[in-house]
Design a protein around this motif. Structure first.
Motif, short mmCIF file in Angstrom:
data_model
loop_
_atom_site.label_atom_id
_atom_site.label_comp_id
_atom_site.label_asym_id
_atom_site.label_seq_id
_atom_site.Cartn_x
_atom_site.Cartn_y
_atom_site.Cartn_z
N MET A 1 0.84 -1.19 0.00
CA MET A 1 0.00 0.00 0.00
C MET A 1 0.89 1.25 0.00
O MET A 1 1.87 1.32 0.74
CB MET A 1 -0.92 0.01 1.24
N THR A 2 0.53 2.22 -0.84
CA THR A 2 1.29 3.47 -0.91
C THR A 2 1.11 4.27 0.36
O THR A 2 0.00 4.43 0.86
CB THR A 2 0.83 4.31 -2.12
N GLU A 3 2.21 4.79 0.88
CA GLU A 3 2.16 5.54 2.13
C GLU A 3 1.48 6.88 1.92
O GLU A 3 1.73 7.57 0.93
CB GLU A 3 3.58 5.74 2.66
N ARG A 4 0.63 7.25 2.84
CA ARG A 4 -0.07 8.53 2.75
C ARG A 4 0.90 9.66 3.10
O ARG A 4 1.72 9.53 4.00
CB ARG A 4 -1.26 8.54 3.70
N GLN A 5 0.80 10.77 2.36
CA GLN A 5 1.66 11.92 2.62
C GLN A 5 0.82 13.17 2.85
O GLN A 5 -0.29 13.28 2.33
CB GLN A 5 2.63 12.14 1.46
N ILE A 6 1.37 14.08 3.62
CA ILE A 6 0.68 15.34 3.92
C ILE A 6 1.48 16.48 3.29
O ILE A 6 2.68 16.61 3.53
CB ILE A 6 0.55 15.57 5.44
N ILE A 7 0.79 17.29 2.50
CA ILE A 7 1.39 18.49 1.93
C ILE A 7 0.72 19.70 2.56
O ILE A 7 -0.51 19.82 2.55
CB ILE A 7 1.25 18.54 0.41
N GLN A 8 1.53 20.56 3.13
CA GLN A 8 1.02 21.79 3.74
C GLN A 8 0.95 22.88 2.67
O GLN A 8 1.94 23.20 2.02
CB GLN A 8 1.95 22.23 4.87
N VAL A 9 -0.24 23.44 2.49
CA VAL A 9 -0.44 24.52 1.53
C VAL A 9 -0.70 25.80 2.33
O VAL A 9 -1.71 25.91 3.03
CB VAL A 9 -1.62 24.22 0.58
N ILE A 10 0.22 26.74 2.23
CA ILE A 10 0.18 27.95 3.06
C ILE A 10 -0.35 29.13 2.25
O ILE A 10 0.27 29.54 1.26
CB ILE A 10 1.58 28.30 3.59
N ASN A 11 -1.48 29.66 2.66
CA ASN A 11 -1.94 30.95 2.14
C ASN A 11 -1.28 32.02 3.02
O ASN A 11 -1.59 32.13 4.20
CB ASN A 11 -3.46 31.06 2.24
N PRO A 12 -0.36 32.83 2.49
CA PRO A 12 0.37 33.76 3.35
C PRO A 12 -0.44 34.93 3.88
O PRO A 12 0.04 35.65 4.76
CB PRO A 12 1.49 34.27 2.43
N ASN A 13 -1.65 35.16 3.34
CA ASN A 13 -2.48 36.20 3.95
C ASN A 13 -3.41 35.59 4.98
O ASN A 13 -3.45 34.37 5.17
CB ASN A 13 -3.22 37.03 2.88
N THR A 14 -4.19 36.42 5.65
CA THR A 14 -5.01 35.94 6.77
C THR A 14 -6.46 35.64 6.37
O THR A 14 -7.29 35.39 7.24
CB THR A 14 -5.02 36.97 7.92
N SER B 1 -2.37 33.49 11.60
CA SER B 1 -3.42 34.10 12.43
C SER B 1 -3.27 35.61 12.51
O SER B 1 -4.20 36.31 12.92
CB SER B 1 -3.40 33.50 13.84
N SER B 2 -2.11 36.11 12.12
CA SER B 2 -1.88 37.55 12.12
C SER B 2 -1.03 37.91 10.91
O SER B 2 -0.29 37.09 10.39
CB SER B 2 -1.19 38.01 13.41
N GLY B 3 -1.18 39.15 10.48
CA GLY B 3 -0.43 39.59 9.30
C GLY B 3 -1.28 40.52 8.46
O GLY B 3 -1.93 41.43 8.98
N VAL B 4 -1.31 40.27 7.16
CA VAL B 4 -2.07 41.12 6.24
C VAL B 4 -3.20 40.32 5.61
O VAL B 4 -3.06 39.13 5.34
CB VAL B 4 -1.16 41.71 5.14
N ALA B 5 -4.33 41.01 5.36
CA ALA B 5 -5.51 40.35 4.81
C ALA B 5 -5.32 40.00 3.34
O ALA B 5 -5.98 39.10 2.82
CB ALA B 5 -6.73 41.25 4.99
N SER B 6 -4.44 40.72 2.66
CA SER B 6 -4.12 40.43 1.27
C SER B 6 -2.70 40.92 0.99
O SER B 6 -2.21 41.81 1.69
CB SER B 6 -5.11 41.09 0.31
N ILE B 7 -2.09 40.35 -0.03
CA ILE B 7 -0.69 40.67 -0.33
C ILE B 7 -0.63 41.32 -1.71
O ILE B 7 -0.87 40.66 -2.73
CB ILE B 7 0.19 39.41 -0.27
N GLU B 8 -0.31 42.61 -1.71
CA GLU B 8 -0.39 43.38 -2.95
C GLU B 8 0.79 44.35 -3.12
O GLU B 8 0.67 45.35 -3.80
CB GLU B 8 -1.72 44.14 -3.00
N GLY B 9 1.91 44.03 -2.49
CA GLY B 9 3.06 44.90 -2.59
C GLY B 9 4.22 44.37 -1.79
O GLY B 9 4.11 43.36 -1.07
#
Length: 246
Positions: free
Chosen positions: A1-14, A42-50
């Motif tokens: 059986m193929t081993e299950r893997q976890i990929i973390q997908v990071i949205n850098p805005n909040t 949990s903290s930072g910018v709501a959107s990244i535009e610069g």
């Protein structure tokens, strides 16, 4: 059986709504044995535009990289088209780290000799131009187009931003002679398949591209090199608000 893997997908805005959009796009292309862990700071910018937004968001990205590494994820995706903090994240991570701009540009060159980019605000065009130069894809990019709407317009429920993206892609196909179009924002990730079918050319979403690249690297047993500049950060005392990154 193929081993299950976890990929973390990071949205850098909040934005939790955008994190959900990005996570859904990642799961749509992930292999059955891949679990997608979609997160945002949990903290930072709501959107990244610069550049300022990217600088603020980078700390949140590194926090999530550290948390993902502690959770034993196989690799990480930075789901903002500016690829904020990419090299710093690679230093901190054990598994591969892929930015969606770099991934989308690579994928586009594999299916077309020339591509165009459709992004959000005109000021982000400059950031994309810098990345094209940094990654060596400047000669492959025919043109960049901005829909002149902020990132969070993609999540306001009106559909206006999505239609502007569509029109931008149609214009790019007609005017640029490009064989493929790269979507220049993580919040556009859910539009690629429909636009590919409508326009009849590859519309490349960096979120999906990055997920498949991480899966491929993990399957090949390849990770971020720790020989040279991407070695783990030099051990030193961090103080104040950065102490938790030790």
């Amino acid at each position: 059986m193929t081993e299950r893997q976890i990929i973390q997908v990071i949205n850098p805005n909040t934005s939790l709504a955008m994190t959900e959009t990005i996570g859904a796009a990642a799961r749509a292309v992930a292999a059955p044995t891949t679990e997608i862990l979609a997160v945002c700071p949990s903290s930072g910018v709501a959107s990244i535009e610069g550049h300022f937004d990217e600088a603020v968001a980078t700390i949140g990205v590194l926090e999530q990289i550290k948390a993902g590494r502690e959770q034993g994820v196989c690799g990480h995706v930075i789901a903002c088209f500016g690829d904020p903090g990419l090299l710093a994240a690679r230093e901190l991570a054990q598994g591969p780290v892929i930015g969606i701009a770099e991934a989308a540009m690579h994928m586009a060159t594999m299916v077309a000799t020339r591509f165009s980019i459709v992004t959000t605000l005109p000021r982000t065009v400059v950031i994309a131009q810098h990345l094209l130069q940094q990654y060596g894809f400047e000669r492959h990019c025919a043109a960049l187009h901005a829909i002149n709407l902020p990132v969070l317009a993609l999540e306001d429920g009106s559909g206006v931003a999505q239609e502007k993206v569509r029109q931008g892609c149609i214009r790019a196909k007609q005017q640029d002679g490009s064989g493929a179009i790269v979507l220049g924002c993580g919040g556009m990730a859910n539009l690629a398949r429909e636009l590919t079918q409508e326009l009849g050319i590859p519309i490349v979403d960096g979120v999906g591209a990055a997920v498949k690249m991480v899966e491929s690297l993990v399957a090949l047993g390849l990770s971020t090199s720790k020989h040279g500049d991407l070695d783990y950060p030099v051990r030193k005392t961090l103080t104040g608000q950065f102490k938790h990154l030790n």
